[in-house]
Write an enzyme that holds these catalytic residues in place. Structure first.
Site, PDB file in Angstrom:
ATOM      1  N   GLU B  58       0.812  -1.217   0.000  1.00  0.00           N
ATOM      2  CA  GLU B  58       0.000   0.000   0.000  1.00  0.00           C
ATOM      3  C   GLU B  58       0.845   1.266   0.000  1.00  0.00           C
ATOM      4  O   GLU B  58       0.471   2.267  -0.617  1.00  0.00           O
ATOM      5  CB  GLU B  58      -0.959   0.026   1.198  1.00  0.00           C
ATOM      6  CG  GLU B  58      -2.177  -0.866   1.032  1.00  0.00           C
ATOM      7  CD  GLU B  58      -1.925  -2.322   1.387  1.00  0.00           C
ATOM      8  OE1 GLU B  58      -0.787  -2.659   1.776  1.00  0.00           O
ATOM      9  OE2 GLU B  58      -2.862  -3.131   1.272  1.00  0.00           O
ATOM     10  N   HIS B 127     -12.602  -4.148   7.531  1.00  0.00           N
ATOM     11  CA  HIS B 127     -13.095  -4.125   6.145  1.00  0.00           C
ATOM     12  C   HIS B 127     -14.423  -3.379   6.045  1.00  0.00           C
ATOM     13  O   HIS B 127     -15.144  -3.552   5.073  1.00  0.00           O
ATOM     14  CB  HIS B 127     -13.317  -5.550   5.616  1.00  0.00           C
ATOM     15  CG  HIS B 127     -12.074  -6.353   5.423  1.00  0.00           C
ATOM     16  ND1 HIS B 127     -11.434  -6.991   6.444  1.00  0.00           N
ATOM     17  CD2 HIS B 127     -11.340  -6.623   4.310  1.00  0.00           C
ATOM     18  CE1 HIS B 127     -10.372  -7.632   5.985  1.00  0.00           C
ATOM     19  NE2 HIS B 127     -10.286  -7.421   4.692  1.00  0.00           N
TER      20      HIS B 127
END
Lengths: 325, 320
Positions: B58, B127
């Site tokens: 990321e 999430h």
């Protein structure tokens, strides 16, 4: 590239100017003209100037934070005056006096400087990716320290620079100290270069106090990168003559570094040793050396006066800088 | 007009902008396959150089976007789940957001950070988050949170063309939502709220999935209360004028936000209403947001995220 006498003289001059600019910035800090802090680059001039001399203006440069990049900036054609004015918080600074100590000069490939150590990795990866996409044989010179090498971002960026064969020259200024922590307590091996070879990035270890050794290693890596052969890494072993940040304690953990230790380091001063070499080779005369020194001092005095006389920025600029049109 | 799903709307916007400007490219984990379908199929037309798959990295996805944007590219960096953007905090909050400013405007950062957001899928704490407040809080970032296919497409096109870092959060539970969009090209400008339903009694301000919740409740209550639903569509820039105009008309305001209540987007919008329209209020402003907990998985999610019944109760109470 074979270095001609003029090239050697340019490199020597640039090291002298780097040291003088470092000294005047320290003086400025002590006199209250420099508003933030300053991390002296004394001891690593050979690395900075050796690495960043004779690059193309459109090569991207992430300078090492020591000296806030001055050696790299001067070698690459950037302005010392813009650098100093920024440190004085003046509107004539490279960032209009808004950053305080970061430097940007996109015309010369210096796209910016960061406050967080280790952010060099993902950002330079981006510049390397852009360089590859542009297809103009540009390279990215990405500098970090032994301290920065402890960041996890190194892994992500080393890995992808190798997988994508990006034109990046990773350069580590390993002076053995990250603020107050010695490398021996932060890294298990002797050479940080070993981290690169783990990702199939060719790496060499050079004497960072020897400007010619640095330059040759970097140029070899640059040529490979321009030829599309991907990244390389150079680890330069340097010395940090001053404390981490001017005015902070000069300690290893909590133990002061001794005068003897510092004096021993300074025997390797890259400016003195390179001067001796150039005198011996007849590239410079004593008169040349004196003139270079005097010119650099005059340049710094003029810069200082210019920066003192410059205006502070008009606060109305703040609102124009957050978002682009 | 044609009917299209939310996910296709984003895909169309990406395809049109990739065709329009060769500097646009997409980078992220599995964007060629497309985890949520938003970038699926684009690699066939534009190739792997412009639809770039990355490993799980990321910080590099964000860094590559910021770094290449500075040199003239217009990347769309995809993070799959907004929760994963936290991994690249330095690159997003320090580099993308600040670098134009601290370098005196010498560089521009035309890029999009795109991710799915939100809950109601029982995917647990890492999430399901709605991190809008963190982005809205940070000067230098723009923030887009679409609620319909029409807005999703038009706002993505504007986000890509914008010369600033734009965070674009699409709600994972809205991806199947159908809506009408024009056949011809259009854009939705950033910073322009949309009145999703006109009303006279209560103003409900909401974004993303909460707009659909609010519209459902407004319809259910239509015999009793006339609800005006305002969707700012972008939280930075925020079209506070449209919100204030509505509040001046209704005298009652409820802000619905899927983000955590404490220091959330709703807190900011409430504060601005207080500053700008206090004299027009007939009742205290109400705020419906997620409880101050991490978002739990399983059945417990229902007890933390805002529900339509909460919105309904608040409207009934304030209109009473």
């Amino acid at each position: 590239m074979k270095l001609k006498n003029d090239d050697l003289i340019f490199m020597y001059k640039t090291m002298v100017r780097t040291r003088k600019l470092d000294e005047i910035t320290i003086k400025g800090l002590q006199e209250g003209k420099v508003l933030a802090f300053y991390h002296s680059s004394q001891g690593s001039e050979a690395l900075a100037v050796g690495a960043a001399s004779f690059l193309r203006p459109d090569d991207y440069l992430w300078a090492h934070h020591r000296g806030h990049g001055i050696g790299y900036i001067l070698a690459k054609g950037g302005s010392g005056r813009d650098f100093l004015a920024e440190h004085y918080g003046k509107a004539t600074g490279s960032c209009l006096g808004v950053s305080g100590f970061h430097f940007a000069d996109p015309e010369n490939g210096a796209l910016g400087a960061a406050g967080t150590i280790g952010s060099v990795f993902p950002m330079s990866l981006g510049w390397g990716l852009a360089a590859k996409k542009h297809g103009r044989q540009q390279v990215t010179i990405a500098c970090f320290g032994d301290g920065g090498s402890n960041r996890g971002t190194l892994h992500e960026a080393f890995n992808l620079s190798s997988v994508w064969k990006l034109p990046i020259v990773w350069i580590c200024d390993n002076n053995g100290m990250a603020q107050y922590t010695p490398i021996t307590d932060a890294y298990a091996k002797d050479d940080i270069a070993d981290l690169a070879t783990g990702y199939d990035i060719p790496a060499v270890v050079v004497d960072g106090m020897d400007i010619i050794a640095v330059h040759e290693a970097v140029q070899a890596a640059v040529e490979k990168a321009r030829a599309g052969e991907g990244p390389s890494m150079i680890e330069a072993k340097t010395k940090r003559f001053r404390e981490h940040s001017i005015g902070s304690p000069d300690v290893v953990h909590n133990q002061p570094r001794t005068d003897e230790e510092i004096a021993e380091m300074k025997k390797l001063d890259p400016i003195i040793t390179f001067k001796a070499k150039l005198l011996e080779q007849g590239v410079l005369t004593k008169a040349d050396v004196e003139k270079i020194n005097n010119d650099a001092e005059a340049e710094m005095a003029e810069m200082d006066q210019f920066c003192v006389d410059s205006q502070i920025p008009d606060p109305s600029i703040l609102n124009t800088l957050v978002y682009a049109e | 007009m044609k009917e299209i799903r939310f996910v296709q709307a984003i895909n169309e916007a990406l395809e049109e902008e990739l065709s329009r400007d060769e500097k646009v490219y997409i980078i992220g984990e599995d964007v060629q396959a497309g985890t949520f379908g938003v970038s699926t199929g684009l690699v066939h037309k534009f190739g792997p150089e412009r639809i770039m798959d990355t490993p799980l990295s990321e910080t590099v996805i964000a860094g590559a976007a910021v770094g290449s944007a500075m040199t003239g590219y217009r990347p769309v960096a995809e993070f799959m789940f907004a929760d994963f953007m936290y991994v690249a905090g330095d690159e997003i909050f320090a580099k993308a957001a600040k670098w134009r400013f601290i370098h005196g405007g010498t560089v521009e950062l035309p890029l999009v950070f795109m991710a799915s957001m939100g809950g109601y899928a029982k995917l647990g704490a890492e999430h399901s988050q709605s991190p809008e407040s963190m982005f809205m809080h940070t000067p230098g970032l723009k923030l887009v949170v679409p609620s319909t296919p029409y807005d999703a497409k038009g706002l993505m096109k504007s986000a890509i063309r914008d010369n600033n870092p734009v965070v674009y959060l699409f709600h994972k539970r809205l991806l199947g939502l159908k809506g009408e969009i024009p056949e011809e090209e259009y854009v939705v400008p950033l910073g322009q709220a949309d009145i999703k339903r006109e009303g006279t009694d209560v103003t409900v301000v909401a974004t993303g999935m909460m707009v659909q919740f609010a519209l459902k409740v407004a319809e259910e209550l239509k015999e009793k209360v006339s609800v005006e639903v305002i969707d700012p569509r972008t939280l930075e820039p925020l079209d506070i004028d449209t919100i204030i105009e509505s509040v001046k008309k209704t005298g009652r305001a409820i802000v619905v936000d899927e983000d955590t209540k404490r220091c959330g987007v709703a807190s900011e919008i409430m504060a601005q209403i207080m500053e700008l329209a206090f004299d027009y209020l007939d009742a205290p402003i109400q705020r419906i947001a997620a409880a101050n907990y991490p978002i739990p998985g399983g059945f417990m999610e229902d007890y933390v995220l805002p529900q339509t019944k909460d919105i309904k109760a608040a409207i009934e109470a304030i209109a009473d």
